[in-house]
Design a protein around this motif. Structure first.
Motif, mmCIF file in Angstrom:
data_model
loop_
_atom_site.group_PDB
_atom_site.id
_atom_site.type_symbol
_atom_site.label_atom_id
_atom_site.label_comp_id
_atom_site.label_asym_id
_atom_site.label_seq_id
_atom_site.Cartn_x
_atom_site.Cartn_y
_atom_site.Cartn_z
ATOM 1 N N TYR A 119 -4.204 4.556 -3.892
ATOM 2 C CA TYR A 119 -3.660 5.020 -5.170
ATOM 3 C C TYR A 119 -2.169 5.321 -5.058
ATOM 4 O O TYR A 119 -1.386 4.970 -5.948
ATOM 5 N N ALA A 120 -1.791 5.955 -3.989
ATOM 6 C CA ALA A 120 -0.379 6.278 -3.785
ATOM 7 C C ALA A 120 0.446 5.003 -3.716
ATOM 8 O O ALA A 120 1.529 4.900 -4.302
ATOM 9 N N LEU A 121 -0.082 4.015 -3.016
ATOM 10 C CA LEU A 121 0.607 2.738 -2.881
ATOM 11 C C LEU A 121 0.753 2.052 -4.237
ATOM 12 O O LEU A 121 1.817 1.509 -4.561
ATOM 13 N N LEU A 122 -0.308 2.091 -5.021
ATOM 14 C CA LEU A 122 -0.266 1.449 -6.340
ATOM 15 C C LEU A 122 0.795 2.099 -7.227
ATOM 16 O O LEU A 122 1.520 1.404 -7.944
ATOM 17 N N ILE A 123 0.879 3.406 -7.151
ATOM 18 C CA ILE A 123 1.899 4.099 -7.936
ATOM 19 C C ILE A 123 3.299 3.683 -7.475
ATOM 20 O O ILE A 123 4.196 3.451 -8.282
ATOM 21 N N ARG A 124 3.457 3.558 -6.160
ATOM 22 C CA ARG A 124 4.760 3.145 -5.621
ATOM 23 C C ARG A 124 5.168 1.778 -6.131
ATOM 24 O O ARG A 124 6.289 1.589 -6.623
ATOM 25 N N ILE A 125 4.265 0.803 -6.022
ATOM 26 C CA ILE A 125 4.644 -0.556 -6.431
ATOM 27 C C ILE A 125 4.784 -0.653 -7.954
ATOM 28 O O ILE A 125 5.519 -1.494 -8.456
ATOM 29 N N GLU A 126 4.102 0.222 -8.652
ATOM 30 C CA GLU A 126 4.277 0.239 -10.106
ATOM 31 C C GLU A 126 5.679 0.739 -10.457
ATOM 32 O O GLU A 126 6.371 0.160 -11.284
ATOM 33 N N GLN A 127 6.098 1.804 -9.783
ATOM 34 C CA GLN A 127 7.413 2.366 -10.056
ATOM 35 C C GLN A 127 8.536 1.428 -9.650
ATOM 36 O O GLN A 127 9.633 1.483 -10.192
ATOM 37 N N ARG A 128 8.253 0.559 -8.705
ATOM 38 C CA ARG A 128 9.270 -0.407 -8.302
ATOM 39 C C ARG A 128 9.247 -1.633 -9.202
ATOM 40 O O ARG A 128 10.023 -2.578 -9.003
ATOM 41 N N GLY A 129 8.301 -1.670 -10.118
ATOM 42 C CA GLY A 129 8.251 -2.755 -11.090
ATOM 43 C C GLY A 129 7.675 -4.053 -10.559
ATOM 44 O O GLY A 129 7.978 -5.133 -11.061
ATOM 45 N N LEU A 130 6.829 -3.967 -9.544
ATOM 46 C CA LEU A 130 6.247 -5.178 -8.967
ATOM 47 C C LEU A 130 4.941 -5.576 -9.642
ATOM 48 O O LEU A 130 4.448 -6.689 -9.450
ATOM 49 N N VAL A 131 4.382 -4.637 -10.401
ATOM 50 C CA VAL A 131 3.094 -4.911 -11.062
ATOM 51 C C VAL A 131 3.124 -4.413 -12.511
ATOM 52 O O VAL A 131 3.881 -3.522 -12.861
ATOM 53 N N ASP A 132 2.261 -5.012 -13.333
ATOM 54 C CA ASP A 132 2.047 -4.513 -14.688
ATOM 55 C C ASP A 132 0.724 -3.756 -14.710
ATOM 56 O O ASP A 132 -0.196 -4.079 -13.962
ATOM 57 N N VAL A 133 0.651 -2.764 -15.584
ATOM 58 C CA VAL A 133 -0.539 -1.915 -15.630
ATOM 59 C C VAL A 133 -1.141 -1.917 -17.024
ATOM 60 O O VAL A 133 -0.436 -1.975 -18.020
ATOM 61 N N GLU A 134 -2.480 -1.890 -17.057
ATOM 62 C CA GLU A 134 -3.178 -1.820 -18.332
ATOM 63 C C GLU A 134 -4.359 -0.879 -18.177
ATOM 64 O O GLU A 134 -5.113 -0.982 -17.209
ATOM 65 N N LYS A 135 -4.497 0.020 -19.124
ATOM 66 C CA LYS A 135 -5.628 0.956 -19.063
ATOM 67 C C LYS A 135 -6.834 0.327 -19.741
ATOM 68 O O LYS A 135 -6.766 -0.083 -20.896
ATOM 69 N N VAL A 136 -7.927 0.242 -19.010
ATOM 70 C CA VAL A 136 -9.132 -0.386 -19.527
ATOM 71 C C VAL A 136 -10.297 0.591 -19.434
ATOM 72 O O VAL A 136 -10.580 1.111 -18.362
ATOM 73 N N PRO A 137 -10.985 0.857 -20.552
ATOM 74 C CA PRO A 137 -12.125 1.774 -20.512
ATOM 75 C C PRO A 137 -13.252 1.216 -19.652
ATOM 76 O O PRO A 137 -13.470 0.005 -19.613
ATOM 77 N N SER A 138 -13.921 2.114 -18.958
ATOM 78 C CA SER A 138 -15.023 1.699 -18.084
ATOM 79 C C SER A 138 -16.338 2.178 -18.678
ATOM 80 O O SER A 138 -16.393 3.199 -19.352
#
Lengths: 109, 109
Positions: free
Chosen positions: A49-68
């Motif tokens: 999770y920490a890693l995902l937040i890091r790469i998100e903040q660096r703009g390497l990934v796009d994020v989408e919230k999807v209900p489960s």
DNA sequence: TACCGGTAGATAGTAACACTGAATAGCGGG
DNA sequence: CCCGCTATTCAGTGTTACTATCTACCGGTA
């Protein structure tokens, strides 16, 4: 698995996750499960999770919230153009390292 | 060479140095020069010395002070039995990592 | 003598990254 | 109603490599 893996993962885990995301989108919990299945038995959930937040903040990934259906909403990550570029760079760096290590292993030093 | 290598070296540089020492004894200055020659262009000298002190304190290497014709005495390091064992373990861990990465690279995820 | 460049090593402080452990939150079933 | 599973977040810690600087020895040269 031991401390050696832990230290080796520094710098490579990021590439591993990006490589996973280059194949398909995924969310944290899923990635962690996948890694465990693949033999990275002791990667902590918090780490991913920490890693995902890091790469998100660096703009390497796009994020989408999807209900489960079961549990809280998932944050689904997908690699974007910048991430792809970064991943390419990662593979180049990785290749360099493996070449050097392979030579060392063969004993021509 | 960039930040990616720096992070990847965490955990692997130690193995690299041990692998060098498995071929022959060497001292810090020499190892640094050798690494630079091999393409690890921006490994700081201080890094190698700090690493050598670490592996010495962990008992992976034996040390001998040897006078130099030019400059202060050299601290010549050589791999001992425990170091060899540790190096073997390193190679096993490294193999595991490269296998996983190779699979990821081929895209079967 | 005085100084400088090359050899050789040590060290204090910093940044990045993975781990530990715990907390929060939603949903379904006993 | 609470327990277990899914899913995410966060504060604190340890390890490692980098930066920058310092010490020290030697030979050559002005």
């Amino acid at each position: 698995m031991g401390k050696q893996v832990t230290e080796m993962l520094k710098g490579t885990l990021e590439g591993i996750v990006l490589a996973i995301l280059s194949g398909r989108s995924a969310y944290g919990y899923e990635i962690t499960a996948w890694l465990r299945e693949k033999g990275f038995s002791d990667i902590a959930e918090g780490t991913v999770y920490a890693l995902l937040i890091r790469i998100e903040q660096r703009g390497l990934v796009d994020v989408e919230k999807v209900p489960s259906e079961k549990g809280p909403p998932r944050k689904v990550y997908s690699l974007n153009a910048e991430g792809s570029e970064y991943l390419e760079e990662f593979w180049r760096t990785w290749s360099f390292l493996t070449e050097q290590l392979e030579q060392l292993r063969q004993g021509d030093n």
